[in-house]
Design a protein around this motif. Sequence first.
Motif, PDB file in Angstrom:
ATOM      1  N   ILE A 154       0.909  -1.400   0.050  1.00  0.00           N
ATOM      2  CA  ILE A 154      -0.138  -0.003  -0.142  1.00  0.00           C
ATOM      3  C   ILE A 154       0.975   1.342   0.049  1.00  0.00           C
ATOM      4  N   ASN A 183      -1.719   1.511 -11.768  1.00  0.00           N
ATOM      5  CA  ASN A 183      -1.316   2.489 -10.862  1.00  0.00           C
ATOM      6  C   ASN A 183      -1.157   3.810 -11.699  1.00  0.00           C
ATOM      7  N   ILE A 228      -8.522   2.821  -9.002  1.00  0.00           N
ATOM      8  CA  ILE A 228      -8.065   2.360  -7.850  1.00  0.00           C
ATOM      9  C   ILE A 228      -9.007   1.084  -7.238  1.00  0.00           C
ATOM     10  N   LEU A 229     -10.153   1.155  -7.442  1.00  0.00           N
ATOM     11  CA  LEU A 229     -10.899  -0.128  -7.361  1.00  0.00           C
ATOM     12  C   LEU A 229     -10.476  -1.311  -8.080  1.00  0.00           C
ATOM     13  N   VAL A 273      -7.685  -2.768  -6.119  1.00  0.00           N
ATOM     14  CA  VAL A 273      -7.956  -3.707  -5.012  1.00  0.00           C
ATOM     15  C   VAL A 273      -8.420  -4.971  -5.563  1.00  0.00           C
ATOM     16  N   TYR A 316      -5.715  -7.036  -6.299  1.00  0.00           N
ATOM     17  CA  TYR A 316      -5.229  -7.685  -5.098  1.00  0.00           C
ATOM     18  C   TYR A 316      -6.065  -8.886  -4.296  1.00  0.00           C
ATOM     19  N   LEU A 317      -7.243  -8.816  -4.589  1.00  0.00           N
ATOM     20  CA  LEU A 317      -7.998  -9.654  -3.874  1.00  0.00           C
ATOM     21  C   LEU A 317      -8.294 -10.852  -4.648  1.00  0.00           C
TER      22      LEU A 317
END
Length: 447
Positions: free
Chosen positions: A333, A380, A422-423, A426, A429-430
């Motif tokens: 992060i 990013n 950004i979503l 996430v 990553y998940l």
Amino acid sequence: MALGVGFGYYAYFDAGRMWRGYDRALESGGDAATLAQTWIGGFFNNRIFDLFVNQTYSVIQNDVLTAIPLFLFMGYIVERANIVDRLFSTLFNVTRRVPGSMAVAALVTCTLFATATGIVGAVVTLMGLLALPAMLKAKYDVRYATGVICAGGTLGILIPPSILLIVYAATSGISVVRMYAAALLPGLALAGFYLIYVVVRAILQPQLAPRPTKEDVGEHTPVQLAWMMLTSFAPLAFLILAVLGAILFGLATPSEAAAIGALGGLALAAAYRALTWQRLKESVYLTARTTAMVCWLFVGSATFASVFAYLGGQQFISDFVTGLDMSPLMFLILAQIIIFILGWPLEWTEIIVIFIPIFIPLLPHFGIDPLFFGILVAINLQTAFLSPPMAMSAYYLKGVSPPHVKLTDIFRGMMPYMLIVILCMVFIYLFPSIVYMLPNLLYGGQR
């Protein structure tokens, strides 16, 4: 720039260290002339200047970087083939019954064209000249219309064949082929998230994207639409799939596939009767200029990283970060926040070649795969073109927009897409299997 930073780092720390030793030697009674000669000799007789030469030579020898000018040439020659206007018109007619059809057509065109070129400025500028006037004429909301063009135009640095992925792979020592395979599904996922947002918002707020009238699209039979798709969408899609397929299935190296793409771009331009001497000359010139910029930045990056490590900078940062006792998630992060903030004043080239070499050596300590880290960085860095005050996509678009389109409206139109980026990070990553699915399927390995 990175080369200058590396030399400045050396001059400040190493030369300062020798100067302090010279002062101490004088205080202990040493001869000034002899000590000065020793100091000057020590300044030039060291491994720093060897690193300048060796790193420059080793980078120039890197075969992977051969793909950069070839992919760039493919992009520039396709840009001048005058097929984007046909592509946009065709996709608009095919999607005319979809809410926000013109924005959907613009986004798909941006995605396909950005994938073929990988040059954000070219895609945003060309779509600003082509799609934006059409959307404004159809009474589309200014923020809605400008946002979709800016966001779609940046996808070329994420979806293969991407120059960013080549530079990151060369910087981190990862196979370009695995990098391309890992980036394909996340890139398409981000484009899919953009598409969902565009359609859902057009359904919830239909006044932002009025439905086209019959006069706007005309009447086309299914056979006519199929022919339009065959002559506009299929050739460019086939070229991209041929290049990516040759790389991903091991039929050609990235450099060989890039050569195929460059030749295919020439054939495509010739088929559309757009291959003139002037356009060919412009494409070669722009390719040489952009290649020189990217490759010399990479030379500077390698030199900076070597000098930084030689003088103990990398060890200092490593000791500092590991001393913070962070978890892998906290480090991930923190790194992404730093890259996100760096995207405000800098473009992706400076971030990749200067700052990524600082993060790469820290990844083994936290058990983070450089491949996975690189995909998150590539996603990013979409924000580097979308985040004010230095959102280059906005300035590219403003330069070709009608006078009544304000820069603040473009900025506001891009904001939702930054949240989507950004979503998407996430989401990746998940569900890391999205990154590893293709590399494991094609080349083996477990993750």
